[in-house]
Design a protein around this motif. Structure first.
Motif, PDB file in Angstrom:
ATOM      1  N   GLY A   1      -2.845  -2.571   5.500  1.00 47.39           N
ATOM      2  CA  GLY A   1      -2.702  -3.746   5.301  1.00 47.39           C
ATOM      3  C   GLY A   1      -1.259  -4.224   4.830  1.00 47.39           C
ATOM      4  N   ASP A   2      -0.997  -5.687   4.844  1.00 43.75           N
ATOM      5  CA  ASP A   2       0.316  -5.870   4.733  1.00 43.75           C
ATOM      6  C   ASP A   2       0.895  -5.763   3.126  1.00 43.75           C
ATOM      7  OD1 ASP A   2      -1.359  -7.705   3.413  1.00 43.75           O
ATOM      8  OD2 ASP A   2      -0.166  -9.467   3.891  1.00 43.75           O
ATOM      9  N   ALA A   3       0.102  -5.099   2.376  1.00 43.37           N
ATOM     10  CA  ALA A   3       0.698  -4.832   0.969  1.00 43.37           C
ATOM     11  C   ALA A   3       1.431  -3.355   1.189  1.00 43.37           C
ATOM     12  CB  ALA A   3      -0.550  -4.323  -0.032  1.00 43.37           C
ATOM     13  N   LEU A   4       1.370  -2.637   2.439  1.00 43.46           N
ATOM     14  CA  LEU A   4       1.961  -1.639   2.489  1.00 43.46           C
ATOM     15  C   LEU A   4       3.708  -1.799   3.025  1.00 43.46           C
ATOM     16  CD1 LEU A   4      -0.414   0.748   4.367  1.00 43.46           C
ATOM     17  CD2 LEU A   4       0.558   1.004   1.798  1.00 43.46           C
ATOM     18  N   ALA A   5       3.734  -3.268   3.462  1.00 42.36           N
ATOM     19  CA  ALA A   5       4.845  -3.905   3.871  1.00 42.36           C
ATOM     20  C   ALA A   5       5.506  -3.318   5.066  1.00 42.36           C
ATOM     21  CB  ALA A   5       5.645  -4.080   2.223  1.00 42.36           C
ATOM     22  N   GLY A   6       5.080  -2.463   5.742  1.00 36.62           N
ATOM     23  CA  GLY A   6       5.645  -2.049   7.002  1.00 36.62           C
ATOM     24  C   GLY A   6       6.745  -0.796   6.483  1.00 36.62           C
ATOM     25  N   LEU A   7       6.815  -0.503   5.172  1.00 38.31           N
ATOM     26  CA  LEU A   7       7.639   0.737   4.443  1.00 38.31           C
ATOM     27  C   LEU A   7       6.853   1.809   4.451  1.00 38.31           C
ATOM     28  CD1 LEU A   7       9.716  -1.463   2.131  1.00 38.31           C
ATOM     29  CD2 LEU A   7      10.122  -0.583   4.410  1.00 38.31           C
ATOM     30  N   PHE A   8       5.517   1.788   4.019  1.00 36.71           N
ATOM     31  CA  PHE A   8       4.779   2.708   3.341  1.00 36.71           C
ATOM     32  C   PHE A   8       3.794   3.274   4.298  1.00 36.71           C
ATOM     33  CE2 PHE A   8       6.176   0.263  -0.024  1.00 36.71           C
ATOM     34  CZ  PHE A   8       6.927   1.142  -0.987  1.00 36.71           C
ATOM     35  N   GLU A   9       3.572   4.866   4.477  1.00 34.85           N
ATOM     36  CA  GLU A   9       2.297   5.478   4.909  1.00 34.85           C
ATOM     37  C   GLU A   9       1.109   5.054   4.399  1.00 34.85           C
ATOM     38  OE1 GLU A   9       1.354   7.047   7.916  1.00 34.85           O
ATOM     39  OE2 GLU A   9       3.558   6.744   8.492  1.00 34.85           O
ATOM     40  N   SER A  10       1.431   5.094   2.828  1.00 36.67           N
ATOM     41  CA  SER A  10       0.325   4.953   1.948  1.00 36.67           C
ATOM     42  C   SER A  10       0.775   4.869   0.454  1.00 36.67           C
ATOM     43  CB  SER A  10      -0.679   6.174   1.862  1.00 36.67           C
ATOM     44  OG  SER A  10      -0.292   7.153   1.228  1.00 36.67           O
ATOM     45  N   ILE A  11       0.150   4.245  -0.403  1.00 35.75           N
ATOM     46  CA  ILE A  11       0.620   4.414  -1.930  1.00 35.75           C
ATOM     47  C   ILE A  11      -0.771   4.731  -2.700  1.00 35.75           C
ATOM     48  CG2 ILE A  11       1.203   2.968  -3.931  1.00 35.75           C
ATOM     49  CD1 ILE A  11       2.150   0.628  -1.851  1.00 35.75           C
ATOM     50  N   SER A  12      -0.578   5.841  -3.379  1.00 39.66           N
ATOM     51  CA  SER A  12      -1.569   6.419  -4.294  1.00 39.66           C
ATOM     52  C   SER A  12      -1.527   6.137  -5.639  1.00 39.66           C
ATOM     53  CB  SER A  12      -1.848   7.780  -3.966  1.00 39.66           C
ATOM     54  OG  SER A  12      -2.002   8.243  -2.612  1.00 39.66           O
ATOM     55  N   TYR A  13      -2.613   5.806  -6.473  1.00 39.32           N
ATOM     56  CA  TYR A  13      -2.544   5.577  -7.804  1.00 39.32           C
ATOM     57  C   TYR A  13      -3.496   6.674  -8.363  1.00 39.32           C
ATOM     58  CZ  TYR A  13      -0.388   1.210  -6.149  1.00 39.32           C
ATOM     59  OH  TYR A  13       0.373   0.223  -5.769  1.00 39.32           O
ATOM     60  N   HIS A  14      -3.030   7.180  -9.482  1.00 38.54           N
ATOM     61  CA  HIS A  14      -3.971   8.078 -10.386  1.00 38.54           C
ATOM     62  C   HIS A  14      -3.883   7.313 -11.661  1.00 38.54           C
ATOM     63  CE1 HIS A  14      -3.797  10.997  -6.983  1.00 38.54           C
ATOM     64  NE2 HIS A  14      -2.433  10.513  -6.949  1.00 38.54           N
ATOM     65  N   ILE A  15      -4.992   7.015 -12.218  1.00 37.10           N
ATOM     66  CA  ILE A  15      -4.829   6.585 -13.664  1.00 37.10           C
ATOM     67  C   ILE A  15      -5.903   7.309 -14.459  1.00 37.10           C
ATOM     68  CG2 ILE A  15      -6.023   4.482 -14.721  1.00 37.10           C
ATOM     69  CD1 ILE A  15      -5.591   2.993 -12.003  1.00 37.10           C
TER      70      ILE A  15
END
Length: 158
Positions: free
Chosen positions: A89-103
């Protein structure tokens, strides 16, 4: 490819079990109800909400991004931990392979809880991401957390 890790701890007067239920287990329906300007809807594309589930997040009007696909990596209801990754999705802004969150939500010594959030940004190639961009994302996440907390405080039976 680079990796940027960012940790954030947010205290709350809400108990860990109640906060986890709202912030994780009920988030797909609760967040669009509380802050539709941030998240308009959440649709499960595959899975049952547990590990492996893929969700389509549609952001609210005027939000910087339109949508993102998230994959649930792990849910532990007993230990109040939740991990997920933005995979498309566009939330990756073309900069990221992925963003992972650990809560992880833990009991605070003086009562209430502490929400510990680790974000791992995996960039594409040699893409550079500024601290300001990471900070802006954290401020949005913190704003959502505070909105959920305020809702829970105003609605003790929720």
């Amino acid at each position: 490819m680079g990796v940027i890790t960012h940790d954030l701890e947010t205290p709350s007067s809400i108990t860990p079990a109640r906060l986890f239920k709202a912030f994780v287990l009920d988030a797909d329906t609760l967040i669009p109800k509380i802050i539709p300007q941030a998240i308009k809807s959440v649709e499960i594309l595959e899975g049952d909400g547990g590990a492996g589930t893929v969700k389509l997040i549609t952001f609210g009007e005027g939000y910087a991004y339109k949508s993102a696909k998230q994959r649930v990596d792990a849910v532990d209801k007993e230990n109040f931990t939740y991990s997920y990754s933005v995979i498309e999705g566009d939330a990756l802004a073309g900069l990221f392979e992925s963003i992972s969150y650990h809560i992880k939500i833990v009991a605070a010594p003086e009562g209430g809880s502490i929400c510990k959030n680790r974000s791992i940004y995996t960039t594409k190639g040699d893409a550079q991401v500024s601290e300001e961009e990471i900070k802006a994302g954290k401020e949005k996440a913190s704003g959502m957390f505070k909105a959920i907390e305020a809702y829970l405080l105003a609605n003790p039976d929720a």
